[in-house]
Scaffold this motif. Sequence first.
Motif, mmCIF file in Angstrom:
data_model
loop_
_atom_site.group_PDB
_atom_site.id
_atom_site.type_symbol
_atom_site.label_atom_id
_atom_site.label_comp_id
_atom_site.label_asym_id
_atom_site.label_seq_id
_atom_site.Cartn_x
_atom_site.Cartn_y
_atom_site.Cartn_z
ATOM 1 N N PRO A 68 38.757 36.076 45.718
ATOM 2 C CA PRO A 68 38.852 35.025 44.813
ATOM 3 C C PRO A 68 38.774 35.521 43.476
ATOM 4 O O PRO A 68 37.503 36.321 43.227
ATOM 5 C CB PRO A 68 38.022 33.920 45.260
ATOM 6 N N PHE A 69 39.609 35.330 42.610
ATOM 7 C CA PHE A 69 39.242 35.803 41.205
ATOM 8 C C PHE A 69 38.151 35.403 40.348
ATOM 9 O O PHE A 69 37.437 36.076 39.724
ATOM 10 C CB PHE A 69 40.582 35.657 40.362
ATOM 11 N N THR A 70 37.867 34.172 41.021
ATOM 12 C CA THR A 70 36.664 33.302 40.537
ATOM 13 C C THR A 70 35.120 33.944 40.820
ATOM 14 O O THR A 70 34.335 33.768 40.220
ATOM 15 C CB THR A 70 36.717 31.774 40.761
ATOM 16 N N THR A 71 35.310 34.888 41.821
ATOM 17 C CA THR A 71 34.062 35.207 42.375
ATOM 18 C C THR A 71 34.037 36.695 42.049
ATOM 19 O O THR A 71 32.790 37.299 42.056
ATOM 20 C CB THR A 71 33.964 35.580 44.026
ATOM 21 N N ASP A 108 45.102 41.591 32.858
ATOM 22 C CA ASP A 108 44.430 40.523 33.573
ATOM 23 C C ASP A 108 45.444 39.930 34.818
ATOM 24 O O ASP A 108 45.044 39.678 35.921
ATOM 25 C CB ASP A 108 44.319 39.171 32.597
ATOM 26 N N ARG A 126 44.213 40.160 38.593
ATOM 27 C CA ARG A 126 44.475 38.826 39.419
ATOM 28 C C ARG A 126 45.519 39.232 40.576
ATOM 29 O O ARG A 126 45.030 38.963 41.817
ATOM 30 C CB ARG A 126 45.094 37.958 38.763
ATOM 31 N N THR A 155 33.902 39.873 38.859
ATOM 32 C CA THR A 155 33.260 40.282 37.419
ATOM 33 C C THR A 155 34.037 41.298 37.171
ATOM 34 O O THR A 155 34.305 42.513 38.054
ATOM 35 C CB THR A 155 31.525 40.776 37.696
ATOM 36 N N ARG A 204 44.108 39.155 44.697
ATOM 37 C CA ARG A 204 44.813 38.373 45.552
ATOM 38 C C ARG A 204 45.208 39.250 46.899
ATOM 39 O O ARG A 204 45.213 38.674 47.948
ATOM 40 C CB ARG A 204 46.069 37.710 44.926
#
Length: 160
Positions: free
Chosen positions: A130-133, A117, A121, A135, A125
Amino acid sequence: EDGPRWCPCPPLTFDRPMLLDMLARNGVTPHFFGVGCSLTLSQFLIEINRGEVQLFESPSDARQKELLRKLNVLHFHIRDSFNNYLVQTALSFPDSAATEKSSNFPMAELRPYEDEDGCTRRMLRELGIPFTTATVRYSTPKSKRVFDPTYPGVVTLSEH
């Protein structure tokens, strides 16, 4: 399990004489380091001392001596909203002017303090994604023995 038993090298800071001794014990000729696309011994030492790889020696009673360099690599299959894949087209080395052409999926080596993970990330970066976007799906690691001309005479075991 068939095959030789591998002995992990002690987890300590290596210096040049220690590395040369280990290479000699395992039948690796140091003269090929720093030639062509191979790393210099100093660059190899930096990688070892940063903990980016693990070294394993053949057992003392093995008929054929080998030095094994083990690293953990993550491959990234990144697609945009149009289903186009991000492909690495060149690889530049920070310590030299050399650039190597390639057409592979991007990949990153796990650093000693990272898990999958954390590595993912970091890679996203660095790419500005963005990690939130994203899958993210991880697959079962597979081991692969490869000849890497960057490390002449050293067997590389890549787990990815």
